[in-house]
Design an enzyme around this catalytic site. Structure first.
Site, PDB file in Angstrom:
ATOM      1  N   HIS A 103       0.860  -1.182   0.000  1.00  0.00           N
ATOM      2  CA  HIS A 103       0.000   0.000   0.000  1.00  0.00           C
ATOM      3  C   HIS A 103       0.894   1.228   0.000  1.00  0.00           C
ATOM      4  O   HIS A 103       1.622   1.470   0.966  1.00  0.00           O
ATOM      5  CB  HIS A 103      -0.913  -0.001   1.221  1.00  0.00           C
ATOM      6  N   ASP A 154       1.322   4.958   0.121  1.00  0.00           N
ATOM      7  CA  ASP A 154       1.015   6.368   0.361  1.00  0.00           C
ATOM      8  C   ASP A 154       2.146   7.187  -0.237  1.00  0.00           C
ATOM      9  O   ASP A 154       3.297   7.076   0.202  1.00  0.00           O
ATOM     10  CB  ASP A 154       0.903   6.637   1.859  1.00  0.00           C
ATOM     11  N   ASP A 206      -7.534   1.721   2.189  1.00  0.00           N
ATOM     12  CA  ASP A 206      -7.393   2.453   3.453  1.00  0.00           C
ATOM     13  C   ASP A 206      -8.212   3.733   3.439  1.00  0.00           C
ATOM     14  O   ASP A 206      -7.958   4.656   4.210  1.00  0.00           O
ATOM     15  CB  ASP A 206      -5.915   2.768   3.699  1.00  0.00           C
ATOM     16  N   HIS A 258      -5.497  10.065   0.566  1.00  0.00           N
ATOM     17  CA  HIS A 258      -6.104  10.300   1.878  1.00  0.00           C
ATOM     18  C   HIS A 258      -5.136  10.923   2.879  1.00  0.00           C
ATOM     19  O   HIS A 258      -5.556  11.754   3.686  1.00  0.00           O
ATOM     20  CB  HIS A 258      -6.707   9.009   2.436  1.00  0.00           C
TER      21      HIS A 258
END
Length: 905
Positions: free
Chosen positions: A14, A16, A126, A352
């Site tokens: 994941h 980010d 997420d 996010h």
């Protein structure tokens, strides 16, 4: 007979792009991860596939450093080894606009098309809650499955799963349905998206690992296909996954272990699901949990980011794109590449951990620069396109006096409007080529400041207030010669432009005159305490609050606009009021009140509060942060030392406005606190409405019984609304995404500032800039109405609040366009228009609406060009041809509908 259990192991990381480190630091490790992946695949070491986190921007980030690897990546994607898309970024669902969510899908699919394959999965690993219309958007994009980590079952601090008495679904697998009835198969990462991380190859460790992991997965699964996510946040690739799977097969011969991918897993899963799955309808916001880990308060972390984002989105969606379409009709180029650049730059801020304001300070400083790039690009497109259109308008009228200055006002909101226009006008300018530049300012200052007369094409005169702004430097950039600098005498004019048609323009004429200026009728009483127009009456109280009377219904809303201040010992993710604290308010604070502006088309009253509040949290707060005490368990309070913050509020009431607009300037000098503005409604109702993504969502005023968090905050887009069926009030905003309904007086509380000191996830990450020390602003509009926000059509006023009209000064010239024109007409009850643009891969016009009601309606739309129409989707496909240029189509309750037109040459 029960099918054999299959363990689907999906390798992923994941990613980010920016979070606890800056973008460039994270990218350094992304390049290492991608290099490792390519090396694994090229060596053929039995490494089957890798899921690239559902976002194609990762490829752009990598290829900026390794541009020679593009063909290698294309080959891996086409061989179904590297799985990409369907999104451009993994954006926050609630804090980005409806159109931003569409463009995210659209650009992700276009990028994936270039590489040759796409993962057809609605991937929300997420995302901090998901909007209720996601299944409809996915279905329109040809996607019938989704996977997500939050919103249904409770995921606690540090992603630890905790059971509660009541779930929305007993299984990880569920049917997720939008309000319109569109549905997808949803898979919750019940044990998080790291439940198959770091699989051991040691036999003893592997036995313990799989005993626990298989049991945890079976606990929530309704099918024999179990999902194990082999990775986590920024997780390096497990290069020995093949060996780990071989060990697992030897230990558990009754389980089939597969190095899988989402396409294969979802296909197998859907074939083995039980006939009856729990159906979850609408928003996924962890409604049936204790409420401590919804992360909703990211809506108020670093509000300045949300405000910049709202401005960028509005200028692109509601101004630059429509104007570009209309200019295209006149034979000019549609700036598709620039618009795509602006959108992609904007969406770099939409992940996010970025738009939510829950990263380290370095991340958010870079975000501001990106926002500024988008604003500059949008402003340039708007200027160019309005000038192109204006050049075609005939401003040469024989029935109007000479020496007039034409002013063209554009309305691109999609609704007919009465708007007060404020515009700076250059009434006289002298070029450097005509006079020594050092002499020009004094020459212009010596000229008497004229009064202003404003007329339309028929010679009808309108009231126009003018203010001398002095001398200003400027320049022109002609297409065929060198730049032309000049000085100009500038006036600011303010006037009411009535009946501005949707997607059109109207031309006015300014005449400087030395006649005595017309008298100005006052709309504010002598003690600066009352303002009114034909729709509302306001009384300003000594404490700065205001009582609003709806003159159409007689309904009175008492003491609106009181400010509330609470301590905040939470973090960027979560607001946490100190135990037992009673919030401070301005209810008993004397305000300074004065008139700022007062004439027939606009009145402004200024209210100043100098407010002493605690300077910061107490000393215990720092110790609790250092010990990583979860925000729920903190015992710290606020300091005994006070500091003064100043709130300067401007209440503005325009002629023809359905309610007052308010702007507050906050000189924030305090830390660790939250500031809200309160709107007590006294309306008897158990529910309210909020603007969300392609939806006017109905929410309860009180939470479910499982909720323990003292706060019950929510997300909003453009407005929140409450009604008792007879009377209603709607609070529109610009970039204020957090609100709460307080039980006392049925009060709508809108957050306008939150000051926090740490990121607040898996370690101690100080964020001093999240304290928001310095000057900040917040804007809202109060719209009273009869009945609901839909029945009264107050929703149109609320949406239009954030959309500026564009006024362009021009010269007298001939042209082929009339002085007033509409390029695109439409009508339909309970419909909100979302966008009008050209398609991404062809020169068709695409317009989009959504039905905000639970009743079927009809849309009627027509371009002012010779065209052929068709029904489209969010990904701009051609679904059904229409026989007529004018399209009439039924719109189901809560449906999102896109229409297209092939523009004939």
């Amino acid at each position: 007979m029960e099918s054999k259990t299959t363990a689907h192991i999906i390798s992923h990381s994941h990613w980010d792009r920016e979070w606890y480190m800056s973008f460039e630091k994270h990218r350094y490790y992304l390049v290492k991860l991608m290099d490792t992946l390519i090396d694994l695949f090229e060596k053929g070491e039995n490494f089957q596939s890798f899921h690239l986190d559902g976002q194609t921007i990762i490829l752009e980030d990598y290829l900026q450093i390794r541009p020679t690897k593009k063909e290698v990546i294309k080959k891996l994607v086409q061989e179904k080894k590297l799985h990409i898309g369907p999104w451009y970024v993994l954006q926050d669902a609630f804090l980005t606009s409806s159109e931003a969510n569409v463009r995210n899908m659209l650009y992700g699919l276009l990028d994936a098309k270039e590489y040759g394959a796409v993962s057809k999965l609605g991937y929300f690993p997420d995302t901090f809650g998901i909007y209720g219309q996601a299944p409809q958007l996915l279905q329109q994009a040809g996607i019938n499955t989704a996977a997500f980590g939050r919103g249904v079952k409770p995921t606690g601090f540090n992603n630890m799963v905790s059971d509660a008495k009541t779930f929305e679904s007993p299984y990880s697998e569920l049917k997720w349905q939008s309000p319109d009835g569109s549905a997808v198969v949803g898979v919750l990462f019940a044990n998080w998206y790291s439940n198959g991380n770091e699989i051991p190859v040691d036999i003893n460790s592997a036995k313990q690992y799989w005993d626990r992991k298989l049991s945890d997965a079976k606990k929530y699964s309704s099918a024999p296909h179990l999902l194990f996510m082999n990775g986590c946040d920024h997780q390096p690739v497990q290069v020995n996954i093949a060996e780990a799977i071989k060990v697992a097969e030897e230990l558990f011969p009754d389980v089939t272990f597969v190095h899988s991918n989402f396409d294969d897993y979802m296909d197998a899963l859907q074939q083995s699901l039980p006939e009856q799955l729990q159906t979850i309808t609408g928003e996924l916001r962890n409604q049936r949990t204790d409420g401590w880990s919804t992360l909703v308060n990211t809506a108020s972390a670093r509000i300045y980011l949300k405000q910049m984002n709202q401005e960028c989105q509005t200028l692109l969606e509601k101004v630059a794109e429509p104007l570009s379409v209309f200019s295209y009709f006149l034979g000019n180029e549609y700036p598709r590449d620039y618009l795509r650049y602006a959108w992609k730059t904007l969406m770099e801020n939409h992940p996010h951990d970025s738009i939510c304001g829950c990263s380290v300070d370095e991340v958010h400083r870079e975000m501001v620069t990106r926002f500024e790039k988008v604003l500059q690009t949008a402003a340039t497109i708007i200027e160019e396109k309005t000038n192109e259109i204006v050049s075609h308008i005939s401003t040469q009228q024989s029935n109007i006096e000479e020496n007039l200055i034409p002013l063209v006002v554009f309305n691109t909101s999609g609704n007919t409007r009465d708007v007060v226009v404020e515009k700076e006008i250059e009434i006289e300018k002298v070029y450097f080529e005509d006079m020594p530049f050092s002499e020009i300012p004094d020459y212009l200052r010596s000229k008497e400041v004229p009064s202003i007369k404003l007329v339309d094409k028929c010679g009808t005169e309108y009231f126009c207030n003018s203010k001398d702004l002095g001398i200003r430097f400027g320049y022109e950039l002609p297409d065929d010669r060198f730049r032309r600098p000049y000085y100009a005498k500038v006036l600011k004019i303010t006037f009411l432009a009535e009946d501005l048609q949707a997607y059109g323009y109207k031309t006015f004429y300014i005449q400087p005159t030395m006649e005595t200026k017309q008298s100005e009728q006052s709309t504010i009483d002598r003690n600066a305490r009352e303002i009114e127009n034909e729709f509302v009456h306001l009384t300003i109280h000594d404490n700065g609050s205001y009582t609003l009377t709806d003159k159409q219904t007689g309904k009175v809303f008492e003491h609106l606009g009181i400010y509330e201040n609470s301590g905040d010992i939470g973090n960027e993710y979560m607001f946490r009021k100190p135990n037992g604290e009673v919030p401070l308010t301005t209810k008993d604070l004397q305000a300074q009140i004065r008139v700022v502006e007062d004439h027939p088309v606009r009145s402004i009253i200024e209210i100043v509060h100098d407010w002493e509040i605690p300077k910061e949290a107490d000393e215990q707060f720092q110790r609790e942060k250092e010990r990583l005490v979860w925000h729920k368990d903190r015992q710290s309070g606020r300091s005994n030392k006070n500091i003064t913050i100043r709130l300067t509020t401007h209440i503005q009431l325009d002629q023809k406005a359905k309610g007052p607009s308010v702007k507050v300037t906050i000189d924030n000098q305090a830390k660790d606190h939250r500031l809200r503005v309160l709107f007590p409604t006294e309306l008897s109702t158990n529910e309210h409405y909020a603007d969300s993504i392609f939806e006017l969502v109905k929410r309860p005023n009180t939470p479910e019984q499982e909720w323990e968090n003292p706060s019950f905050d929510h997300h909003q887009q453009a407005f929140v609304s409450m009604t008792d069926g007879k009377h209603g009030i709607t609070i529109a905003n610009k970039g204020l995404h957090e609100y709460e309904i307080l039980h006392e007086q049925q009060t709508i509380a809108v957050t306008i500032l939150r000051a926090t000191s740490e990121l607040g996830d898996w370690g101690l990450f100080p964020t001093p800039e999240a304290q928001c020390i310095g000057t900040h602003h917040a804007e809202w509009m109060i719209i009273p109405h009869k009945g609901t926000v839909v029945e009264s059509e107050a929703f149109k006023v609320a949406y239009d609040f954030s959309v500026p009209v564009i006024a362009v000064q021009t010269d007298v010239h001939d042209g082929t366009l009339p002085e007033e024109k509409t390029f695109f007409t439409w009508e339909g009850e309970s419909l909100a228009i979302s966008s009008i643009k050209l398609a991404e891969e062809r020169d068709d016009v695409i317009a989009r609406w959504f039905n905000i009601s639970d009743k079927e309606t009809m849309v009627t739309a027509q371009l002012m060009q010779g065209t052929t129409g068709y029904i489209s989707t969010i990904i701009e496909s051609m679904e059904k041809q229409c026989e007529n240029v004018q399209i009439q189509e039924k719109v189901k309750p809560f449906e999102i509908i896109s229409l297209g037109w092939q523009v004939k040459e």
